[in-house]
Every structure is written in structure tokens, then in C-alpha cells.
Design an enzyme around this catalytic site. Structure first.
Site, PDB file in Angstrom:
ATOM      1  N   SER A 221       0.854  -1.189   0.000  1.00  0.00           N
ATOM      2  CA  SER A 221       0.000   0.000   0.000  1.00  0.00           C
ATOM      3  C   SER A 221       0.887   1.234   0.000  1.00  0.00           C
ATOM      4  O   SER A 221       1.683   1.417  -0.921  1.00  0.00           O
ATOM      5  CB  SER A 221      -0.950  -0.031   1.206  1.00  0.00           C
ATOM      6  OG  SER A 221      -1.850   1.061   1.167  1.00  0.00           O
ATOM      7  N   THR A 222       0.816   2.065   1.023  1.00  0.00           N
ATOM      8  CA  THR A 222       1.575   3.311   1.062  1.00  0.00           C
ATOM      9  C   THR A 222       3.074   3.046   0.918  1.00  0.00           C
ATOM     10  O   THR A 222       3.642   2.292   1.689  1.00  0.00           O
ATOM     11  CB  THR A 222       1.315   4.055   2.378  1.00  0.00           C
ATOM     12  OG1 THR A 222      -0.082   4.118   2.598  1.00  0.00           O
ATOM     13  CG2 THR A 222       1.909   5.446   2.348  1.00  0.00           C
ATOM     14  N   HIS A 250      -2.696  -1.138  -3.184  1.00  0.00           N
ATOM     15  CA  HIS A 250      -3.837  -0.265  -2.950  1.00  0.00           C
ATOM     16  C   HIS A 250      -3.705   1.004  -3.789  1.00  0.00           C
ATOM     17  O   HIS A 250      -2.867   1.859  -3.522  1.00  0.00           O
ATOM     18  CB  HIS A 250      -3.929   0.112  -1.471  1.00  0.00           C
ATOM     19  CG  HIS A 250      -4.212  -1.055  -0.581  1.00  0.00           C
ATOM     20  ND1 HIS A 250      -3.871  -1.075   0.750  1.00  0.00           N
ATOM     21  CD2 HIS A 250      -4.810  -2.250  -0.827  1.00  0.00           C
ATOM     22  CE1 HIS A 250      -4.252  -2.223   1.286  1.00  0.00           C
ATOM     23  NE2 HIS A 250      -4.814  -2.954   0.344  1.00  0.00           N
ATOM     24  N   MET A 343      -0.122   1.197   5.039  1.00  0.00           N
ATOM     25  CA  MET A 343      -0.964   1.447   6.209  1.00  0.00           C
ATOM     26  C   MET A 343      -1.927   0.285   6.422  1.00  0.00           C
ATOM     27  O   MET A 343      -2.260  -0.448   5.504  1.00  0.00           O
ATOM     28  CB  MET A 343      -1.790   2.719   6.005  1.00  0.00           C
ATOM     29  CG  MET A 343      -1.012   3.999   5.914  1.00  0.00           C
ATOM     30  SD  MET A 343      -2.138   5.425   5.773  1.00  0.00           S
ATOM     31  CE  MET A 343      -0.981   6.721   5.346  1.00  0.00           C
ATOM     32  N   ASP A 346      -4.312  -4.984   6.096  1.00  0.00           N
ATOM     33  CA  ASP A 346      -4.734  -5.841   4.997  1.00  0.00           C
ATOM     34  C   ASP A 346      -3.614  -6.819   4.642  1.00  0.00           C
ATOM     35  O   ASP A 346      -2.450  -6.433   4.540  1.00  0.00           O
ATOM     36  CB  ASP A 346      -5.087  -4.981   3.775  1.00  0.00           C
ATOM     37  CG  ASP A 346      -5.689  -5.795   2.647  1.00  0.00           C
ATOM     38  OD1 ASP A 346      -6.322  -6.826   2.923  1.00  0.00           O
ATOM     39  OD2 ASP A 346      -5.524  -5.384   1.479  1.00  0.00           O
TER      40      ASP A 346
END
Length: 406
Positions: A221-222, A250, A343, A346
């Protein structure tokens, strides 16, 4: 245009909470829209952060940076006189530890520019509604923006340098013992180790007599776009041609297609968004399309891609857990899995399913993660057999794929 639910990780729109540390986070907003500047400035104040200034172009933003040394800069891509892409390297030269979050509307051109800005040193991006009305009415945009300021700004504010322009040394990440104490870094330019507490975790025993992997699974993600590209490049195309690579990053729609194009350029392998009922083949990279879950299903000719429009999982769509759980059923122990920076949590439930099926799971360490949320969750759950810096993850995965010692 309202933000797509693919912007990840999604959060239920609520009023962002104000913390004690939030008052120390200094924020600079640079956007050519007066409406955007006014709204974001108000949100910054309501969240308890300190607004040091607003700028209508990059030149003014640089002048304000020199005066105020902000922790976070929210930087629009398209501005007159000096745009965000030109201002970004100058900002980082002036203050190497400043956390720059790019803001752009959902277009193919802006998605490409945003990803290039991540490679230049921006820590993240946020998709901005196209119209002023969209910005005004989008609770999701507000919550995502404030969350990024809080996450990136808190670490930088805690480690604020005594002299503006001084670059803190990057701590050496220790090797992963049975119980790890890795120096965390919630920012792209890590703060001194003394400013950050260690986070303990317990490693899962390594899989003995491991099955040769038939698929490489990646969740991020991030900070993920840069990390995924670097890791795949480190593994090398020769090893990657042996198996399919399936990625859940993401991202909103449009961004995922551009991300796949960037991976194709970096690896020299075919890379694209996964398509419904597409057969999974070795030597190809499949990226979950923004706004849709990507899973797998068994078929007569081999595993195929499955796309669904189900509700968000862990506030995310696409979700890492969806792919991982399906892979545990379709491939069993014949997987190599890695959780990279991001973050939230998940991927933890999916990692549990993969380990129960007998497959190995690796996680990125804190020191090289932009945000140690997803990999930290997997590590703290005791599901990772190794927690490694990004370069060492590439070496370990190459060994798993080829069956040769690292």
C-alpha cells in the site's frame, strides 16, 4: 467527480481525531485552486495540525518552506509558474526529510506523473476530486488527506532536526533474529533510531522441505509502488520468468494500469491489470485493477484471474486478503509471498491462510518501510518467517524461486 472507493486504504468518513502530537505537525499546502487551498487549510486546523502557509504555485511554496520548515507538504501537480513536479526535487534538496504528498486528479497523465514523483522522493499521493464541488463534498478525500498528514507528519515532527538542512543519518537495520527489534521508520527518510521505539515480533519457524513456488504473491500500500519496483528489479527477470507475479497494490483506477506499465519498463516482463478469466502464466505480472478485488480460481488449463465487485475488505478494494486467501486454495504450499510497506493490516488474514497451507511468508522491515502497518501486522501476528530490509527480500525471494542458496 467523487473519489473512487479504490483509494486505499479506505476509511469510513468520520471527523479526524486530534491527538496531542498533532499540534506539533507543521503543514504547507500548495495548490493553484483557491477553493482547495481554503478547504484543506480549514481541515488542517480542525484536525489540530499547524498550518504554516498556503501557496498558489511552486515558487511561493519554496519561499514558505525556507521560512517555516514544514513537516508535510501537500503538493498539487499542476500549478502555474512552477508546477509540483519541478518544485519537488527543489523541496527535497532544501529539506531532505520533508514529507511531500502529491495531489492530483484521476487522469492517466497525472497517474504517470504521480508515480514518477514517488521515484523522485515523494512519500505518497492522494487522488483529488476533479471539481471544486467534488472537493467540497468528498468526506473520503478529507479523511484520506488528514490520515496521511498524521502518519507522515508525526514521525518527522518527533525527529525534527536541530538545524534546518541537516540530513539525519540512516540507522543500520539489524539482521532478523527469532525475536526482532527493528528500528522503525514511518517516513521515507528515517528518523534517528534514538527517536523511535523498537517494535518486537516473533518469527514463524521456516518451512522445511518447502515446495517449489508456482506463484509470487505481493501485497502493498503506502510506499508500495517504489518498493515493488525495486524488489522485482532486485529479484531479476531470469527468476521472475519462472512463475507468475500477482500484485495487490492499494490504488485507485487508472493508477493501477499506469503502475503496471511502470513495472513492465523496470522488469522487461509483460505487466498489466488482471482481466477476468485470464489464465495465469509464468513470466507475466498481474496487477489488481483499482476498484475491484482480484482473486484466483482453479480451471482445467490452470489457475485463472477472478475479478469481483464485492464490498471493501479491511476498508480496501482491491484487498490483499482476497488474493492471498484464493491463492492458498489454488496453489496450496506452492507460493512465495511478501508483504511490503503500507498502512493498515490488509494481508494478515490472507497470510494466515497461506501459512496454514504450508507456504512461506516474508515481510518488509520497519527501517525500509514508508509505513510499517501491513508488514508490521503480519510480523506481530507471528506469520512471517523472515522480516528483512527491501534489498534482502529480493535476495531471499530469488533463492526461493530458483531453489538456489541466497
Amino acid at each position: 467527480m467523487a473519489l473512487s472507493p479504490a483509494v486505499a486504504p479506505l476509511r469510513t468518513p468520520t471527523t479526524p481525531s486530534t491527538t496531542a502530537s498533532a499540534t506539533t505537525i507543521r503543514v504547507l499546502v500548495a495548490d493553484d485552486s483557491a477553493v482547495v487551498r481554503g478547504l484543506v487549510a480549514r481541515w488542517i486546523g480542525e484536525a489540530g495540525f499547524e498550518l504554516v502557509g498556503t501557496a498558489s504555485n511552486g515558487r511561493i511554496a519554496l519561499e514558505l518552506m525556507a521560512k517555516h520548515d514544514p513537516d508535510v507538504v501537500l503538493l498539487d501537480i499542476e500549478m502555474p509558474e512552477l508546477d509540483g513536479t519541478t518544485a519537488l526535487p527543489r523541496m527535497l534538496a532544501m529539506s531532505p526529510s520533508v514529507q511531500v504528498v502529491m495531489m492530483s486528479t484521476l487522469t492517466t497523465r497525472n497517474a504517470d506523473i504521480s508515480l514518477k514523483c514517488l521515484a523522485l522522493g515523494a512519500v505518497d499521493y492522494i487522488a483529488k476530486p476533479e471539481s471544486s464541488r467534488g472537493v467540497t463534498t468528498s468526506d473520503t478525500f478529507r479523511v484520506e488527506l488528514i490520515e496521511r498528514v498524521r502518519v507522515f507528519g508525526s514521525a518527522r515532527a518527533r525527529s525534527r532536526r536541530p538545524a534546518f538542512g541537516h540530513v539525519p543519518a540512516t540507522p543500520h537495520a539489524p539482521a532478523g533474529p527469532a525475536v526482532g527489534h527493528h528500528a522503525p521508520a514511518v517516513v521515507a527518510h528515517p528518523a534517528p533510531a534514538s527517536a523511535r521505539p523498537a517494535t518486537p515480533f516473533t518469527l514463524r519457524p521456516k518451512v522445511r522441505n518447502r515446495t517449489q513456488p508456482r506463484a509470487l504473491l505481493i501485497g502493498s500500500s503506502t510506499g508500495g509502488p517504489r518498493a515493488v519496483g525495486e524488489m522485482l528489479e532486485g529479484i531479476g527477470s531470469a527468476a521472475l520468468r519462472r512463475l507468475p507475479v500477482l500484485i495487490v497494490q492499494h490504488m485507485p483506477p487508472i493508477f493501477t494500469a499506469v503502475f503496471a506499465e511502470h513495472l513492465a519498463t523496470r522488469t522487461g516482463l509483460p505487466a498489466a491489470e488482471g482481466k477476468a478469466d485470464e489464465r495465469v502464466e509464468p513470466g507475466r505480472i498481474y496487477v489488481a485493477p483499482g476498484g475491484r478485488h482480484m482473486g484466483l480460481a482453479a480451471a482445467a488449463g490452470g489457475p485463472i484471474i477472478k475479478l469481483t465487485d464485492g464490498p471493501p475488505v479491511n476498508f480496501c478494494r482491491p484487498a490483499v486478503d482476497v488474493l492471498f486467501k484464493d491463492a492458498a486454495v489454488v496453489f496450496g504450499a506452492a507460493t512465495a509471498t511478501v508483504i511490503l510497506t503500507g498502512m493498515g493490516s490488509d494481508g494478515t488474514n490472507g497470510a494466515r491462510a497461506l501459512t496454514e497451507a504450508g507456504g512461506p511468508v516474508l515481510a518488509q522491515d520497519e527501517a525500509t518501510s514508508t509505513v510499517w502497518g501491513m508488514p508490521g501486522s503480519v510480523a506481530r501476528a507471528g506469520l512471517a518467517e523472515a522480516v528483512l530490509p527491501l534489498p534482502e527480500l529480493a535476495t531471499a525471494l530469488r533463492a526461493m524461486i530458483t531453489g538456489q542458496p541466497a
